[in-house]
Structures are given as C-alpha cells and as structure tokens.
Scaffold this active site. Structure first.
Site, PDB file in Angstrom:
ATOM      1  N   ASN A 182       2.365 -50.133 -40.597  1.00 60.43           N
ATOM      2  CA  ASN A 182       3.627 -49.466 -41.430  1.00 60.43           C
ATOM      3  C   ASN A 182       4.611 -48.753 -40.527  1.00 60.43           C
ATOM      4  O   ASN A 182       5.598 -48.744 -40.828  1.00 60.43           O
ATOM      5  CB  ASN A 182       2.913 -48.426 -42.443  1.00 60.43           C
ATOM      6  N   GLU A 183       3.858 -48.043 -39.703  1.00 55.93           N
ATOM      7  CA  GLU A 183       4.808 -46.891 -38.887  1.00 55.93           C
ATOM      8  C   GLU A 183       5.658 -47.644 -38.001  1.00 55.93           C
ATOM      9  O   GLU A 183       6.803 -47.413 -37.631  1.00 55.93           O
ATOM     10  CB  GLU A 183       4.079 -45.623 -38.348  1.00 55.93           C
ATOM     11  N   SER A 184       4.893 -48.313 -36.868  1.00 59.61           N
ATOM     12  CA  SER A 184       5.551 -48.742 -35.721  1.00 59.61           C
ATOM     13  C   SER A 184       5.286 -50.210 -35.312  1.00 59.61           C
ATOM     14  O   SER A 184       5.714 -50.727 -34.282  1.00 59.61           O
ATOM     15  CB  SER A 184       4.973 -47.996 -34.573  1.00 59.61           C
ATOM     16  N   TYR A 210       6.358 -47.854 -49.011  1.00 60.58           N
ATOM     17  CA  TYR A 210       5.141 -47.478 -48.017  1.00 60.58           C
ATOM     18  C   TYR A 210       3.916 -47.414 -48.501  1.00 60.58           C
ATOM     19  O   TYR A 210       2.975 -48.078 -47.783  1.00 60.58           O
ATOM     20  CB  TYR A 210       5.651 -45.982 -47.518  1.00 60.58           C
TER      21      TYR A 210
END
Length: 489
Positions: A129-131, A235
């Site tokens: 999700n983040e990177s 998210y």
C-alpha cells in the site's frame, strides 16, 4: 504513515487501484453486515477457495503459503469498497508479480517481526500500500521508505536521520518504528485495527475528529461509517483486498514469484568504517543491489563516521567478513613503521599493547589534543587537516563519540632521530604544537548587538564550526560584549 489529504496522493512507483466510486448523495460508505449481500459483485475465476486448513497441510517452502496462516483481521471481502479493490488487483497480475519481486529481500524480516509481536500478518502487506515495497519511494510530502514515514514521526520512535543516514529507508530501523507506531494506534483505538490503519494513513487526529463528529450526531463510529479523506477510504479496503487475494491466489489465478520461507538478510557490525562501495567489493556484490539492502545510506563512495551495521544476504556474510579482515590487515601492514625489533620490544615494555598506535612513518612524534566538552570528531579533523578515519585509527576508536578530557592523537610532527609511542592515558606533559603554533596568530573579536556566529564567520572567512570549536561554545547564542577567538587561517 504520512497524513495525505485528499488531492495529494502518495507518489508511488506504480499506479495503485483507485478509490471506489461513491454516489454524490452519500458522504460515507454504509456498513454492510451480511457477507452474502454482495457475494455476486465479483466472482473468482473458480470457486475452490483455499481455507486456512488447506494451507496448514501445505509445506512448499514458499513464504506466500505461510503468511495467510497468521491473518487475524475479519474477512470483509463482501464490502463493496473491498470488492472494488479486489477487482483491480485481480486484473493487474503483473503489478502484484513485480511487487513480490521487490519485496523478496525484505518481507521475511517483516514477517518475522510481526510473528514475534503476534500482530496481524496482514500488516506484512502494508508496504505494498505504502511504497510498492520500494525503500527509495518518496511521497509528495516527504514521507520515505517502505513504510512511508515522515521525519517527525520517525524521530519520535528514535529513527536515526543525519547527513549520511536516513533510517526511514533502513529495513531494520523503519520496520521497528512502523510496528511500534501501529501498535500505539491500535491501543489508541481500543483494538480496532481498521481505525488504526486509517490513522496510519491520514493521521490519528483526522480519525479522532471524524469519530467525534459522528458521536455528536449519534452515528456509528466504525471505520465504514466515518467521513474520512478519499485516499484513506480506499487505503483500508485496499489492504483487506490484498489479504483476500493472497489467501486465495489460486482462485484468482494469480501466480506470484516464490519467496523462500527462510531469512534472507543478516546484519554485520562495521567497527572501522568503510564506504558502501568498498563493502560491495568485499562482498563480491553489485553496488546497486547492496544499496537496495542498505537504502538508508545516502552515499555510496563516502565513508561514514563511526561504526554502523551493514545489511547483507546471509550467504554473503562469511565471504564479506573474511575479505574485510584481510582488507584491514593489509591496510595495517602498509602503515606499519620500519623500525627495528629492538625498538619494538622497548616500546612494548613502556606502553601496554592496547594503547599502541600505528605511525604513518618513522621519525614522527604525535600531536596531542585534550578533548573538550562539545568537541566533534569531524571539526577536530578539519582543524588539524586530517581525516576523521585517521584520528579513529591512530586512537583505536570504535565510534566517533568523544569523551571530555580524553587525550587524542590528532596528527604527527617532525622529530628527527626519535621514534615515540604515546600512551593516550600517559600522565606526561603532552605536546600542544598545533594549538600553540596557531594561538600565536589568533585574532579576537568583540561581539556586537545583532551579531550571529554565521555573520562573524563570514566576516573573517572561516567556518562556523571552526569558530564554535575554538571558543568551546555549547550553543549558538551570543551576548553583546562577548570576546571570541578568531582562529588563524
């Protein structure tokens, strides 16, 4: 972890699934309580979904098979927001395959940490999700690393950030901080992981305000009922969708590259600093590959100050250690003075072996400086026009930290027909050649109202650090009338 307001999504390496479309009349997603209500929204390519019992009987050596066994979050794949994300992932197999390849060096370590803390194993998917599992990823608001941490939050959890190292990109430092923060958020929201995940994305303050608004209107305060930023509304469902996809890869015909179900990384203590480029040579690795494992290092050619830990593939550790030892032995041999065996024995009698120093060449005697409170190794090195590494080697220092009143060898001066070996703890009067020689040419300056260190340093064409060091300043605040020493040159 970066609060990311609507309209400012993270800058990722690859596009992520969009937020599910909402009707204009609905401010929030309505909670769904029946798993069967939306079961037809998206149908897997076959109906033979693997259960946890099925996975328990599988021993393939593939970490992707073990991860779902420790999922803890409730399966909410029936929710339309989660279904929208599942649909995107199930039609972008190549994205998941590339992300899996990037995750390979790091994911087992994260799995191991989650397992030890008994946290939901779904969190191993959060860096997707983040990177997209890229330690070099940076958001538009400056969040960095696998876990996309902002500087302030990272500092709160003790993540080191300085001129040569950014711990937010280090797999070890950033994972510890991220899991500490997630644990804090889970406790803050009374064990509700969906709210904790939402807070990780948009900030705990945003979630708490949304909860207070709903509570004031006598509305439900669960995640699905809150009015949150658009990105956050996508998210959390995205993570739930990823968990569903990973659990049911075969059902969705998703074939991820296998990841060995065993540790990949190990840390090696580097007591005498070397550059990342030199480490790559000693480990017989491609520099770019080593940099990926040590993304916190900002430079590849520069040598850091003090000891540090280097991440290496486990199968390279022994080779690296052997080559590192040979490298240091070779450097030591090249710097040994050409003196007689008789002189060596005499020196050993006068000075304990642990205090002996390596001399650049015969016929030199050391210049000694007593460490003062506030002294910095790099500043001292600049004053005496030597490198920090030289000072560390001459004094057998394992780190760049200095203790006040310690006697430090900072260089050598000509002493014809003499060879001396100095014990740093000796009570004899130490040579202060460099300081005395410089003091004769020092000037003095009386501080005026409005003066700053930077301004004074520029006026006299010297560095601020040099001015601080010569005047033993503990802070940069000056008082009118204060007398400063202006070092020569």
């Amino acid at each position: 972890m970066t609060p990311s307001p609507s309209g400012h999504p993270r800058r990722l390496i690859e596009p992520m699934p969009p937020a599910p479309k909402q009707k204009k009349t609905a401010a929030v997603v309505t909670p769904i309580h029946s798993p069967n209500t939306f079961s037809a929204t998206i149908t897997p390519l076959n109906s033979n979904l693997l259960s946890l019992e099925d996975y328990a009987n599988i021993s393939t050596g593939n970490l992707w098979d073990r991860i779902p066994l420790e999922f803890q979050l409730e399966d909410q794949s029936y929710h339309p927001a989660v279904q929208a994300q599942i649909k995107w992932f199930s039609t972008h197999h190549d994205y998941l395959a590339r992300t899996s390849e990037r995750a390979a060096p790091y994911i087992y370590y994260i799995y191991e940490q989650l397992h030890q803390r008994q946290l939901p194993m779904e969190l191993v998917l959060l860096p997707i999700n983040e990177s997209a599992y890229n330690p070099f990823a940076t958001s538009g608001r400056g969040a960095g690393g696998l876990w996309q941490m902002i500087r302030g939050t990272a500092s709160q959890y003790g993540v080191k950030q300085n001129w040569w190292f950014d711990g937010r990109r280090d797999i070890y430092a950033s994972t510890k901080a991220a899991l500490d923060h997630l644990t804090y958020l889970q406790n803050l929201f009374n064990g509700d992981w969906l709210l904790a995940l939402a807070a990780y994305d948009c900030g705990e303050g945003t979630v708490l305000r949304a909860i207070r608004r709903n509570a004031a209107q006598d509305k439900s305060t669960d995640f699905w009922s809150l009015s949150l930023p658009e990105e956050t509304r996508a998210y959390v469902p995205r993570l739930l969708a990823l968990a569903n996809i990973i659990r049911n890869r075969q059902a969705y015909n998703i074939d991820l590259p296998s990841i060995d179900d065993q540790p990949y990384l190990s840390q090696v203590d580097i007591e005498i600093p070397i550059s990342l480029a030199k480490a790559a040579q000693l480990a017989k690795m491609n520099l770019a590959e080593l940099k990926k494992l040590n993304a916190g290092h900002k430079y590849t050619e520069k040598t850091p100050l003090g000891s540090y830990k280097l991440a290496l593939p486990i199968d390279r550790v022994d080779l690296f250690k052997n080559n590192l030892s040979s490298y240091h032995n070779h450097r030591h041999a090249m710097n040994e003075p050409e003196i007689s065996q008789e002189d060596k024995l005499a020196l050993q009698e006068k000075n304990p072996p642990q205090h002996q120093i390596t001399y650049p060449r015969q016929g030199k005697q050391p210049i000694i400086r007593r460490v003062r409170k506030g002294d910095n190794l790099s500043v001292i090195a600049k004053l005496y026009k030597v490198s920090s590494n030289d000072i560390m080697q001459w004094n057998h220092l394992k780190s760049a930290g200095l203790k006040p009143n310690t006697k430090l060898i900072v260089g050598f001066m000509d002493a014809p027909n003499t060879i001396k070996n100095v014990n740093p703890n000796s009570k004899k009067q130490n040579t202060k050649f460099a300081e005395n020689n410089t003091a004769k040419k020092n000037k003095y300056y009386k501080v005026r109202t409005g003066d700053t260190l930077t301004k004074i340093a520029k006026q006299h064409n010297i560095s601020t650090s040099s001015l601080e060091a010569h005047n033993h300043l503990q802070h940069k605040t000056l008082k009118a009338g204060q007398r400063l020493t202006i070092p020569y040159g």
